[in-house]
Design a protein around this motif. Structure first.
Motif, PDB file in Angstrom:
ATOM      1  N   SER A   1       1.180  -0.771  -0.170  1.00 62.08           N
ATOM      2  CA  SER A   1       0.059   0.331  -0.121  1.00 62.08           C
ATOM      3  C   SER A   1       1.197   1.125   0.046  1.00 62.08           C
ATOM      4  O   SER A   1       2.182   1.246   0.270  1.00 62.08           O
ATOM      5  CB  SER A   1      -0.706   0.170   1.466  1.00 62.08           C
TER       6      SER A   1
ATOM      7  N   ILE B   1       0.330   5.279   4.589  1.00 57.09           N
ATOM      8  CA  ILE B   1       0.313   4.877   6.143  1.00 57.09           C
ATOM      9  C   ILE B   1      -0.664   6.779   7.255  1.00 57.09           C
ATOM     10  O   ILE B   1      -0.253   7.780   6.338  1.00 57.09           O
ATOM     11  CB  ILE B   1       1.721   5.164   6.634  1.00 57.09           C
TER      12      ILE B   1
ATOM     13  N   PRO C   1       1.679  -2.470  12.265  1.00 55.29           N
ATOM     14  CA  PRO C   1       2.981  -2.448  12.364  1.00 55.29           C
ATOM     15  C   PRO C   1       4.065  -3.108  11.051  1.00 55.29           C
ATOM     16  O   PRO C   1       4.493  -2.601  10.592  1.00 55.29           O
ATOM     17  CB  PRO C   1       4.129  -3.497  13.025  1.00 55.29           C
TER      18      PRO C   1
ATOM     19  N   TYR D   1       2.946  -2.140   8.006  1.00 54.82           N
ATOM     20  CA  TYR D   1       2.732  -1.612   6.916  1.00 54.82           C
ATOM     21  C   TYR D   1       3.579  -0.154   6.917  1.00 54.82           C
ATOM     22  O   TYR D   1       3.910   0.608   6.090  1.00 54.82           O
ATOM     23  CB  TYR D   1       1.068  -1.242   6.269  1.00 54.82           C
ATOM     24  N   LEU D   2       3.674  -0.109   8.400  1.00 51.51           N
ATOM     25  CA  LEU D   2       4.252   1.157   9.017  1.00 51.51           C
ATOM     26  C   LEU D   2       5.742   1.243   7.916  1.00 51.51           C
ATOM     27  O   LEU D   2       5.525   2.227   8.246  1.00 51.51           O
ATOM     28  CB  LEU D   2       4.368   1.286  10.222  1.00 51.51           C
ATOM     29  N   ASN D   3       6.183   0.573   8.218  1.00 54.79           N
ATOM     30  CA  ASN D   3       8.114   0.298   7.724  1.00 54.79           C
ATOM     31  C   ASN D   3       8.471  -0.999   6.813  1.00 54.79           C
ATOM     32  O   ASN D   3       8.182  -2.103   7.789  1.00 54.79           O
ATOM     33  CB  ASN D   3       8.598   0.412   8.872  1.00 54.79           C
ATOM     34  N   ARG D   4       8.014  -1.201   5.801  1.00 60.95           N
ATOM     35  CA  ARG D   4       8.568  -2.235   4.701  1.00 60.95           C
ATOM     36  C   ARG D   4       8.971  -2.065   3.379  1.00 60.95           C
ATOM     37  O   ARG D   4       9.163  -1.100   2.777  1.00 60.95           O
ATOM     38  CB  ARG D   4       7.036  -2.859   4.917  1.00 60.95           C
TER      39      ARG D   4
END
Lengths: 445, 445
Positions: free
Chosen positions: B59, B62, B68, B70-73
């Motif tokens: 996505s 954010i 969690p 999706y926040l940082n990837r």
């Protein structure tokens, strides 16, 4: 510009070579630009030679007249990500246009490459000079030169802003307390500018080098200002050492006016060698390669910085022709430099084309001769190092085997890596996250 | 839909897990979604288990309330390119939105991944449901659901057109004759449509599988039509086997109306197991994991398909609340399914939220119990296989070690790869280049 104590080196992944007929060499890997094994091997040789970075050039518009290497090749972010796993120290620098991309997507892909590689990513910002590019992106017109640089500056500003979306300690990831994110250390950019509006935050954190290193090759007035203001590593194709020194002085003057410290950037001219154990063998290899160049292909190659101008309509053995203004419009600095050199030296069109397709003779010779030339350039104080392009198959191997040890012996080149990030290799400081800095100093981010 | 003889399996790279509290498990790798070593290990385990593909969701918007994971990837194209080198057979499927990307760039990156990996790439086409996404891409408004699907169809049409820019024999690369390209086999797309104008050609050739495989997860009316018309692998989250069978019949009806052959596509429901050597141990692990789920995090997670709706404003132990129409607007099919299930089964808000955060109990148990459930689903004839998501740390390892051998023993799962491309693994034919086909048949491309 400050001169680092030791020469920095990049290696350009350029398929079978930048010349239009390089692929015809008997030893050339003909599908090199889409051959992952070829690039993996080159990456490992470059890393064995302690090169500081791999570099991938790019363009997003081709015709049937484009360079063999440009016709069919890997996309920079994907090939560099693939090579991240085949290497452990060498930097990974990719070219991406600011004219036809979304800052959010660009920021994200480079940040991702940066994390995947443990802090080895760099972005070479280009504005795309070929006017046909517009047609691949639904635009009626390719933006004018000056507009492209204004857009590039804003694009880069957004990308670098997004790269600071998370402060370095934004993720406590404390299982006991159940705190994954410290929301006070996640930041929206809320940029609203002339070309872009981007809210943020980016969905990826910073790498060990803070942010990817910014590369650029500015030659025109706008390009030089952009480079002097924003770039950390500057590619330069000024041609001669004298012209490179003049370019470096011009950049230093501009960079100082922008308030930049001399140790915050460095120049990298291109370097093409033909080196062999003896001078005689090197000269023979050079002549062999020259004999493969067909004038009609050299004319196509010459046409590239002239926005694809068709030189085949002019007589070969007369003076370099007068061209319509449109041929100079999109890459004015390079096209005018070539035309000016041809006129100043009274070159024919044929001579101009063949000269553009060849390495400089200064870097053709024995290992000691090539090392001497490199040392002479480096000790001018104008440059940080070179961006190496193979002019013949396996010249990288020959350079690593024959020339690197001499440079190491002379104390001009590292014997091993001393850092793990690209920023570390290039002696650039890790930029502090702007929000952390603001909190620390009480200033606005 | 034709049922393949054997079950196909995908594995979702989902950081520490899709649940908002999965990272809190004592064995969880807390930084999994940005940990390249974690993903390399998972990719190798999945390949040892003969999985057909790795899958990366995505996505591009954010907030501090996002999962969690999706926040940082990592970004999909870069992580998949990095994993291409760590694996040799498994497919590499990445999600990319059609709503905020340029078809030329998308076509190029997937084609590049496809060549780098020897024909293992797939594109999961999504339209981005979160309305906030617009703000990251300078748009005043997120396009409406119906518009997004019309745009997606045109985007995909352009991308697939660009993927055929070169016929398979476009590059003679004949050193003696000096012929690199056969210009008659390089094609401009010259697309002019409602949303995009793209000239082409793309600057990269086709891979051994012809074109990347198209994945999609259509649930709404427009989504189902898109999937039935364009997708080759369809993700489905219908919930129960009965609902999955009904979905498959609906898709078959639509696909047939679009003139598609039943062997040209297949359905992949999600699969989350909790398997252990004994049923007792599996149930204990399941309960342990359940105990980590905090209701406030489960409420955030529940809010995702409701466009980030804040459920914490409603009483937990009363009936699932009435919501404003805006909460259903962007991902209507999923949000309505969840709300409908809650109302039909008279679930409270708390029960609805906790249910959404858990694997189905059907797939919790001993190796034989889990294998039985998988066999039951597969033998319904509705599905081609599953897209596996880890519900607990190292469940992939347990599944590969304990369940795969049973499925192999029963003849339901391959003992080794029989193909080298993703298309080969999934039994899909290599699409002939449209221009080659036109020349062969005398039809228009």
């Amino acid at each position: 510009m400050s001169t680092p104590k030791q020469i920095k080196l990049g290696f350009v992944l350029f398929g079978a070579g930048p010349g239009y007929d390089d692929w015809r060499h008997p030893d050339a890997v003909v599908d090199a630009s889409t051959n992952i094994e070829h690039y993996r091997r080159q990456a490992r040789v470059a890393e064995a030679g302690k090169f500081d970075f791999l570099f991938v050039a790019d363009s997003v518009f081709i015709t049937e007249r484009s360079s063999p290497h440009y016709l069919n090749r890997f996309e920079p972010l994907t090939i560099l990500s693939a090579l991240a796993g085949a290497t452990s120290r060498i930097g990974l620098v990719g070219t991406l246009t600011s004219s036809y991309t979304e800052p959010y997507n660009v920021a994200r892909q480079f940040a991702s490459l940066d994390l995947i590689s443990g802090g080895r990513a760099g972005w070479n910002v280009v504005t795309s000079w070929l006017s046909g590019t517009a047609a691949n992106f639904g635009k009626a017109e390719h933006p004018q030169h000056e507009t492209r640089y204004r857009l590039a500056a804003e694009h880069l500003h957004v990308v670098q802003g997004l790269w600071d979306s998370y402060e370095d300690d934004a993720f406590p990831r404390d299982k006991q307390r159940g705190v994954f994110l410290d929301p006070g250390k996640q930041h929206q950019l809320n940029h609203k500018g002339e070309f872009f509006s981007v809210r943020g935050p980016l969905n990826i954190s910073r790498s060990p080098q803070g942010q990817p290193v910014i590369f650029q090759a500015g030659a025109s007035e706008e390009g030089r200002n952009f480079a002097a203001r924003h770039a950390e590593a500057l590619f330069v194709e000024a041609g001669t050492l004298e012209a490179t020194i003049a370019y470096a002085e011009d950049i230093r003057r501009r960079a100082t006016a922008f308030g930049r410290a001399p140790d915050s950037y460095g120049l990298f001219p291109g370097l093409r060698t033909v080196v062999a154990p003896t001078e005689e063998e090197a000269r023979r290899k050079y002549k062999e390669a020259q004999s493969l160049v067909r004038i009609e292909e050299a004319l196509k190659q010459l046409g590239v910085p002239f926005d694809g101008y068709d030189f085949s309509q002019h007589p070969l053995d007369e003076a370099f022709p007068e061209l319509p203004a449109s041929a100079y419009a999109s890459n004015r600095s390079v096209s005018e430099r070539i035309a000016g050199f041809a006129r100043d030296n009274k070159l024919t069109l044929r001579e101009t084309a063949l000269r553009s397709a060849s390495p400089r003779e200064e870097f053709v010779g024995s290992p000691v001769q090539v090392a001497d030339a490199i040392q002479r350039w480096f000790e001018s104080g104008a440059i940080a190092g070179f961006n190496y392009v193979e002019s013949l198959p396996r010249q990288l191997d020959a350079f690593v085997e024959l020339v690197i040890p001499i440079l190491q012996e002379r104390g001009l080149y590292k014997r091993d890596y001393t850092a793990t990030t690209l920023r570390g290799h290039l002696d650039f400081a890790v930029p502090e996250n702007r929000y952390t800095l603001a909190r620390r100093t009480g200033a606005a981010a």
